[in-house]
Design a protein around this motif. Sequence first.
Motif, PDB file in Angstrom:
ATOM      1  N   ASN A  25       0.831  -1.207   0.000  1.00 45.05           N
ATOM      2  CA  ASN A  25       0.000   0.000   0.000  1.00 45.05           C
ATOM      3  C   ASN A  25       0.859   1.247   0.000  1.00 45.05           C
ATOM      4  OD1 ASN A  25      -1.731  -2.155   1.352  1.00 45.05           O
ATOM      5  ND2 ASN A  25      -3.214  -0.513   1.050  1.00 45.05           N
ATOM      6  N   ASN A  26       0.363   2.256  -0.686  1.00 48.42           N
ATOM      7  CA  ASN A  26       0.961   3.583  -0.618  1.00 48.42           C
ATOM      8  C   ASN A  26       0.180   4.435   0.379  1.00 48.42           C
ATOM      9  OD1 ASN A  26       2.775   2.986  -2.739  1.00 48.42           O
ATOM     10  ND2 ASN A  26       1.253   3.593  -4.267  1.00 48.42           N
ATOM     11  N   THR A  27       0.882   5.019   1.313  1.00 49.32           N
ATOM     12  CA  THR A  27       0.323   6.094   2.130  1.00 49.32           C
ATOM     13  C   THR A  27       0.971   7.388   1.643  1.00 49.32           C
ATOM     14  OG1 THR A  27      -0.068   4.725   4.078  1.00 49.32           O
ATOM     15  CG2 THR A  27       0.182   7.090   4.443  1.00 49.32           C
ATOM     16  N   TRP A  28       0.150   8.368   1.337  1.00 45.32           N
ATOM     17  CA  TRP A  28       0.656   9.630   0.805  1.00 45.32           C
ATOM     18  C   TRP A  28       0.585  10.713   1.880  1.00 45.32           C
ATOM     19  CZ3 TRP A  28       3.048   9.161  -3.705  1.00 45.32           C
ATOM     20  CH2 TRP A  28       2.688   8.105  -4.549  1.00 45.32           C
ATOM     21  N   ILE A  29       1.631  11.515   1.936  1.00 49.47           N
ATOM     22  CA  ILE A  29       1.715  12.623   2.898  1.00 49.47           C
ATOM     23  C   ILE A  29       1.835  13.911   2.096  1.00 49.47           C
ATOM     24  CG2 ILE A  29       3.054  13.639   4.775  1.00 49.47           C
ATOM     25  CD1 ILE A  29       4.009  10.763   5.422  1.00 49.47           C
ATOM     26  N   LEU A  30       0.885  14.799   2.300  1.00 45.60           N
ATOM     27  CA  LEU A  30       0.840  16.069   1.579  1.00 45.60           C
ATOM     28  C   LEU A  30       0.968  17.212   2.570  1.00 45.60           C
ATOM     29  CD1 LEU A  30       0.228  17.916  -0.887  1.00 45.60           C
ATOM     30  CD2 LEU A  30      -2.201  17.553  -0.397  1.00 45.60           C
ATOM     31  N   GLY A  31       1.945  18.093   2.368  1.00 42.99           N
ATOM     32  CA  GLY A  31       2.089  19.229   3.265  1.00 42.99           C
ATOM     33  C   GLY A  31       3.424  19.923   3.086  1.00 42.99           C
ATOM     34  N   ASP A  32       3.823  20.663   4.123  1.00 44.97           N
ATOM     35  CA  ASP A  32       5.091  21.383   4.081  1.00 44.97           C
ATOM     36  C   ASP A  32       5.914  21.029   5.305  1.00 44.97           C
ATOM     37  OD1 ASP A  32       3.844  22.757   6.145  1.00 44.97           O
ATOM     38  OD2 ASP A  32       3.549  24.601   5.003  1.00 44.97           O
ATOM     39  N   ASP A  33       6.787  21.930   5.743  1.00 47.20           N
ATOM     40  CA  ASP A  33       7.646  21.624   6.882  1.00 47.20           C
ATOM     41  C   ASP A  33       6.934  21.739   8.219  1.00 47.20           C
ATOM     42  OD1 ASP A  33       9.808  21.141   5.238  1.00 47.20           O
ATOM     43  OD2 ASP A  33      10.598  23.192   5.385  1.00 47.20           O
ATOM     44  N   ASP A  34       5.700  22.250   8.215  1.00 50.94           N
ATOM     45  CA  ASP A  34       4.983  22.476   9.469  1.00 50.94           C
ATOM     46  C   ASP A  34       3.750  21.603   9.658  1.00 50.94           C
ATOM     47  OD1 ASP A  34       6.703  24.634  10.277  1.00 50.94           O
ATOM     48  OD2 ASP A  34       5.691  25.886   8.792  1.00 50.94           O
ATOM     49  N   GLU A  35       3.024  21.307   8.570  1.00 47.27           N
ATOM     50  CA  GLU A  35       1.750  20.599   8.699  1.00 47.27           C
ATOM     51  C   GLU A  35       1.513  19.697   7.499  1.00 47.27           C
ATOM     52  OE1 GLU A  35      -0.789  24.024   9.027  1.00 47.27           O
ATOM     53  OE2 GLU A  35      -1.161  24.081   6.854  1.00 47.27           O
ATOM     54  N   VAL A  36       0.750  18.616   7.735  1.00 44.75           N
ATOM     55  CA  VAL A  36       0.504  17.642   6.673  1.00 44.75           C
ATOM     56  C   VAL A  36      -0.910  17.086   6.786  1.00 44.75           C
ATOM     57  CG1 VAL A  36       2.929  16.926   6.539  1.00 44.75           C
ATOM     58  CG2 VAL A  36       1.351  15.656   8.009  1.00 44.75           C
ATOM     59  N   ILE A  37      -1.363  16.517   5.670  1.00 44.31           N
ATOM     60  CA  ILE A  37      -2.524  15.634   5.631  1.00 44.31           C
ATOM     61  C   ILE A  37      -2.002  14.255   5.237  1.00 44.31           C
ATOM     62  CG2 ILE A  37      -4.549  15.015   4.243  1.00 44.31           C
ATOM     63  CD1 ILE A  37      -5.338  17.946   4.253  1.00 44.31           C
ATOM     64  N   VAL A  38      -2.471  13.227   5.931  1.00 44.38           N
ATOM     65  CA  VAL A  38      -2.071  11.850   5.630  1.00 44.38           C
ATOM     66  C   VAL A  38      -3.215  11.163   4.900  1.00 44.38           C
ATOM     67  CG1 VAL A  38      -1.384   9.624   6.593  1.00 44.38           C
ATOM     68  CG2 VAL A  38      -0.536  11.756   7.632  1.00 44.38           C
ATOM     69  N   ILE A  39      -2.902  10.571   3.747  1.00 46.45           N
ATOM     70  CA  ILE A  39      -3.909   9.935   2.895  1.00 46.45           C
ATOM     71  C   ILE A  39      -3.685   8.423   2.881  1.00 46.45           C
ATOM     72  CG2 ILE A  39      -4.830   9.791   0.537  1.00 46.45           C
ATOM     73  CD1 ILE A  39      -3.782  12.693   0.159  1.00 46.45           C
ATOM     74  N   ASP A  40      -4.718   7.678   3.226  1.00 47.61           N
ATOM     75  CA  ASP A  40      -4.714   6.204   3.225  1.00 47.61           C
ATOM     76  C   ASP A  40      -3.621   5.612   4.121  1.00 47.61           C
ATOM     77  OD1 ASP A  40      -6.891   6.049   1.552  1.00 47.61           O
ATOM     78  OD2 ASP A  40      -5.714   5.875  -0.273  1.00 47.61           O
ATOM     79  N   PRO A  41      -3.728   5.825   5.432  1.00 50.75           N
ATOM     80  CA  PRO A  41      -2.728   5.286   6.353  1.00 50.75           C
ATOM     81  C   PRO A  41      -2.888   3.776   6.533  1.00 50.75           C
ATOM     82  CG  PRO A  41      -4.475   6.365   7.572  1.00 50.75           C
ATOM     83  CD  PRO A  41      -4.776   6.589   6.132  1.00 50.75           C
ATOM     84  N   ALA A  42      -1.964   3.022   5.999  1.00 50.43           N
ATOM     85  CA  ALA A  42      -2.080   1.566   5.969  1.00 50.43           C
ATOM     86  C   ALA A  42      -1.133   0.906   6.963  1.00 50.43           C
ATOM     87  CB  ALA A  42      -1.775   1.061   4.551  1.00 50.43           C
ATOM     88  N   ARG A  43      -1.701   0.144   7.883  1.00 53.44           N
ATOM     89  CA  ARG A  43      -1.017  -0.811   8.749  1.00 53.44           C
ATOM     90  C   ARG A  43      -0.023  -0.236   9.747  1.00 53.44           C
ATOM     91  NH1 ARG A  43      -0.890  -2.934   3.767  1.00 53.44           N
ATOM     92  NH2 ARG A  43      -2.266  -4.721   3.405  1.00 53.44           N
TER      93      ARG A  43
END
Length: 235
Positions: A25-43
């Motif tokens: 699975n791919n978990t994607w992390i979108l953001g900058d050096d301060d804050e992120v959104i985590v997409i599809d956190p697997a296992r």
Amino acid sequence: MTARIERVVTSGPVDIEGVEHKVENNTWILGDDDEVIVIDPARDAEKILEKVGDREVLAVICTHGLPDHVGAAIEVAARDEAAIAVHTKDKRLWRQTWEETWPDIEMEDEGLFAVADVELEVLATPGVTPGGVSLYCEDLAAVFTGKTLLMDGPGKLGGEYPALADQLTSIGERLFTLPHETRVLPAHGEEGSIGDLEPQFDKWLSGSLTGTADVELPPLADGTGVSGIRLDRDE
């Protein structure tokens, strides 16, 4: 623009109707050096949070309610008390993994999430599940497609297409209308682009995925797909 996209790959078994499948699975992390959104956190929450580092997790977004998309959602979200988002129509599927919790946010089509200096638009892309979504970031020319669209074609569930006509409708109307240079970032496998995949669409429509004749796309007005699966679009 300071926002960037990072990937974490995890692997493990998934049980589908009594049959165990090993998947990455791919978990994607979108953001900058301060804050992120985590997409599809697997296992593996520890591995995901290691990549996040000391950045604040604003939200955890699940493109589907399937176990290998939500398995680390609660632990990843808990660290920073982040909200968890799942589409309304996949809430029951979420409960198959997390029996005593509900997601904090019930996503709807065209909803927006903001992180760093970019926005994510929710695109309803049902097919593999009734509440499957893709997440389009126009600012970064990228779309997170979950299981809806992989680089080898429409995603499957346990080797089957639960509602192929609905899935192809989603791909044709919501994804292949995006600019050709848009990066396709799926829940499994490597990335590509809309331009890489769109030329194969006519072949999929002609039945190459199932060895059948033409697949009719549009769902009926009441939300019933050609597949016979009720999508409950208006709930």
